[in-house]
Design a protein around this motif. Structure first.
Motif, short mmCIF file in Angstrom:
data_model
loop_
_atom_site.label_atom_id
_atom_site.label_comp_id
_atom_site.label_asym_id
_atom_site.label_seq_id
_atom_site.Cartn_x
_atom_site.Cartn_y
_atom_site.Cartn_z
N ALA A 209 52.91 -23.35 -12.72
CA ALA A 209 52.92 -24.28 -11.59
C ALA A 209 53.87 -23.81 -10.50
CB ALA A 209 53.31 -25.68 -12.07
N SER A 210 55.03 -23.31 -10.90
CA SER A 210 56.00 -22.85 -9.90
C SER A 210 55.81 -21.38 -9.54
CB SER A 210 57.43 -23.07 -10.41
OG SER A 210 57.68 -22.28 -11.56
N ALA A 211 55.24 -20.60 -10.45
CA ALA A 211 55.07 -19.17 -10.20
C ALA A 211 54.24 -18.91 -8.95
CB ALA A 211 54.41 -18.50 -11.40
N SER A 212 53.18 -19.70 -8.78
CA SER A 212 52.31 -19.53 -7.61
C SER A 212 53.02 -19.84 -6.31
CB SER A 212 51.07 -20.41 -7.74
OG SER A 212 51.44 -21.79 -7.77
N LEU A 213 54.15 -20.56 -6.42
CA LEU A 213 54.94 -20.92 -5.24
C LEU A 213 56.21 -20.08 -5.15
CD1 LEU A 213 54.70 -24.81 -5.59
CD2 LEU A 213 53.31 -23.33 -4.13
N GLY A 214 56.21 -18.94 -5.80
CA GLY A 214 57.39 -18.09 -5.77
C GLY A 214 58.54 -18.66 -6.58
N GLY A 215 58.21 -19.52 -7.56
CA GLY A 215 59.22 -20.11 -8.42
C GLY A 215 59.76 -21.44 -7.93
N ASP A 216 59.35 -21.87 -6.77
CA ASP A 216 59.90 -23.08 -6.16
C ASP A 216 59.53 -24.33 -6.95
OD1 ASP A 216 61.08 -24.83 -4.36
OD2 ASP A 216 59.39 -24.80 -2.96
N ILE A 217 60.54 -25.14 -7.32
CA ILE A 217 60.30 -26.42 -7.99
C ILE A 217 60.82 -27.58 -7.15
CG2 ILE A 217 60.26 -25.45 -10.31
CD1 ILE A 217 63.15 -26.42 -10.67
N GLY A 218 61.12 -27.31 -5.88
CA GLY A 218 61.53 -28.38 -4.98
C GLY A 218 63.01 -28.73 -5.10
N TYR A 219 63.35 -29.96 -4.73
CA TYR A 219 64.74 -30.43 -4.74
C TYR A 219 65.02 -31.20 -6.02
CZ TYR A 219 64.70 -29.24 0.22
OH TYR A 219 64.60 -28.57 1.41
N ILE A 220 66.08 -30.83 -6.70
CA ILE A 220 66.47 -31.54 -7.91
C ILE A 220 67.93 -31.97 -7.79
CG2 ILE A 220 64.82 -30.24 -9.29
CD1 ILE A 220 67.12 -28.63 -10.44
N ASN A 221 68.31 -32.97 -8.58
CA ASN A 221 69.70 -33.42 -8.60
C ASN A 221 70.10 -33.77 -10.03
OD1 ASN A 221 68.76 -36.13 -9.11
ND2 ASN A 221 68.37 -36.34 -6.91
N ASP A 222 71.30 -34.29 -10.19
CA ASP A 222 71.82 -34.56 -11.53
C ASP A 222 70.97 -35.53 -12.34
OD1 ASP A 222 73.95 -32.87 -11.19
OD2 ASP A 222 75.27 -34.40 -10.37
N SER A 223 70.24 -36.39 -11.65
CA SER A 223 69.46 -37.41 -12.37
C SER A 223 67.99 -37.03 -12.55
CB SER A 223 69.54 -38.75 -11.62
OG SER A 223 68.97 -38.63 -10.32
N THR A 224 67.61 -35.83 -12.15
CA THR A 224 66.22 -35.39 -12.32
C THR A 224 65.91 -35.25 -13.81
OG1 THR A 224 66.29 -34.15 -10.24
CG2 THR A 224 64.53 -33.60 -11.79
N ASP A 225 64.90 -35.99 -14.26
CA ASP A 225 64.57 -35.96 -15.68
C ASP A 225 63.23 -35.30 -15.99
OD1 ASP A 225 62.86 -37.85 -14.70
OD2 ASP A 225 63.74 -39.55 -15.77
N SER A 226 62.56 -34.82 -14.96
CA SER A 226 61.27 -34.16 -15.17
C SER A 226 61.42 -32.65 -15.33
CB SER A 226 60.32 -34.45 -14.00
OG SER A 226 60.89 -34.00 -12.77
N ILE A 227 62.65 -32.15 -15.23
CA ILE A 227 62.95 -30.72 -15.34
C ILE A 227 63.88 -30.51 -16.53
CG2 ILE A 227 63.92 -28.71 -14.14
CD1 ILE A 227 61.47 -29.78 -12.78
#
Length: 307
Positions: A209-227
């Protein structure tokens, strides 16, 4: 050309005039001829040379620019044009209804989106993201311009969801996931020698999913639970344009994490988000969702793909 009413070809003055005008006449003739040649050349199409240009080949079999462009149009052409038309339709709607969208409003929406779903704009550049949000704001304002929402309801919504308006620091993150520690170390070594993170992610990352975007997974923070928590930990506190050491993920794979941007956290007071909350509550009163295409007929929008 007559310069005097009485012919005086034998005079010295007429000879001088002829000498002066002859170079000008010759120059005009040359320019006229050049323009004719240029016009004829312009009319003669050279497009076959461009469309027949070979952009790739496999076993000696060429892939032409025309084939490439045709494939791209089929793949993304319709969606790209749809976005362009919808953006234009919304701009026309803004003019028609006297709607304004400020940079401050766009910035607020970006901050709120990043805090809730940082992946929603992964792979998009800043300009594309801002234009998409601007068009969406115009649409929402058009739809809710006549909807009444009481101030008491707005304040209640803010008080009950104040945590939503206290935004944590966010990190624009990209990852390369590989199956072994050795491959991860090799990736680190290649990056240190100047290899592109985007290219390596597309070539070897297991996270498709991220490879096709050059590895980009968007913006994450300390409370991100999907990563994976290891990725969140590696990104949190990182500086801009920094790359992590090898980290082990919960599924036994390994990753390299890169942070390209750090967006400092901020808190929004009630008056700063009042219009946003009012618009959200007004949208809840609308029974069905409406897209920009609903305004095409009103603003006489037409496109290549017909109806």
């Amino acid at each position: 050309m007559k310069y005097n009413r009485k012919p005086d070809t034998g005079t010295e003055s007429s000879k001088k005039r002829k000498l002066k005008t002859r170079p000008l006449v010759i120059l005009i003739g040359i320019l006229f001829a050049f323009n004719i040649f240029w016009f004829v050349g312009w009319l003669m199409p050279n497009k076959p040379k461009q469309t027949d240009e070979v952009v790739a080949s496999v076993s000696g079999e060429p892939i032409t620019r025309e084939q490439w462009m045709t494939a791209m149009e089929k793949e993304v052409g319709r969606e790209t044009l749809l976005n362009l038309v919808n953006d234009k339709v919304m701009e026309v709607a803004a003019d028609r209804y006297g709607i304004k969208v400020s940079d401050k409003e766009v910035n607020l929406e970006i901050a709120l989106i990043r805090s809730v779903d940082g992946r929603s704009h992964s792979g998009q550049d800043e300009e594309t993201m801002r234009q998409k949000i601007r068009s969406n704001l115009i649409l929402e304002k058009v739809l809710t311009k006549d909807v009444v929402v009481k101030d008491g309801a707005i304040k209640k919504q803010y008080d009950e969801n104040s945590a939503l308006y206290n935004i944590q620091t966010a990190y624009r993150t990209a990852i390369i996931v590989v199956p072994t520690m050795d491959e991860a170390k090799q990736t680190i070594e290649e990056l240190s020698k100047g290899s592109s993170f985007d290219v390596l992610a597309k070539e070897r990352s297991m996270d498709l999913a991220s490879a096709s975007l050059g590895g980009d997974i968007g913006y994450i923070n300390d409370s991100t639970d999907s990563i994976d928590k290891a990725i969140v930990k590696a990104a949190s506190g990182a500086t801009e344009n920094s790359t992590s050491e090898v980290i082990e993920l919960s599924d036994g794979t390994f990753a390299v994490v890169r942070v390209s941007e750090v967006v400092k956290g901020q808190s929004f007071k009630f008056k700063e988000v009042k219009d946003h909350i009012k618009r959200e509550l007004a949208l809840e009163q609308i029974s069905q969702s409406v897209s920009p295409e609903a305004f095409w007929e009103e603003f006489d929008a037409k496109w290549f793909y017909g109806k």
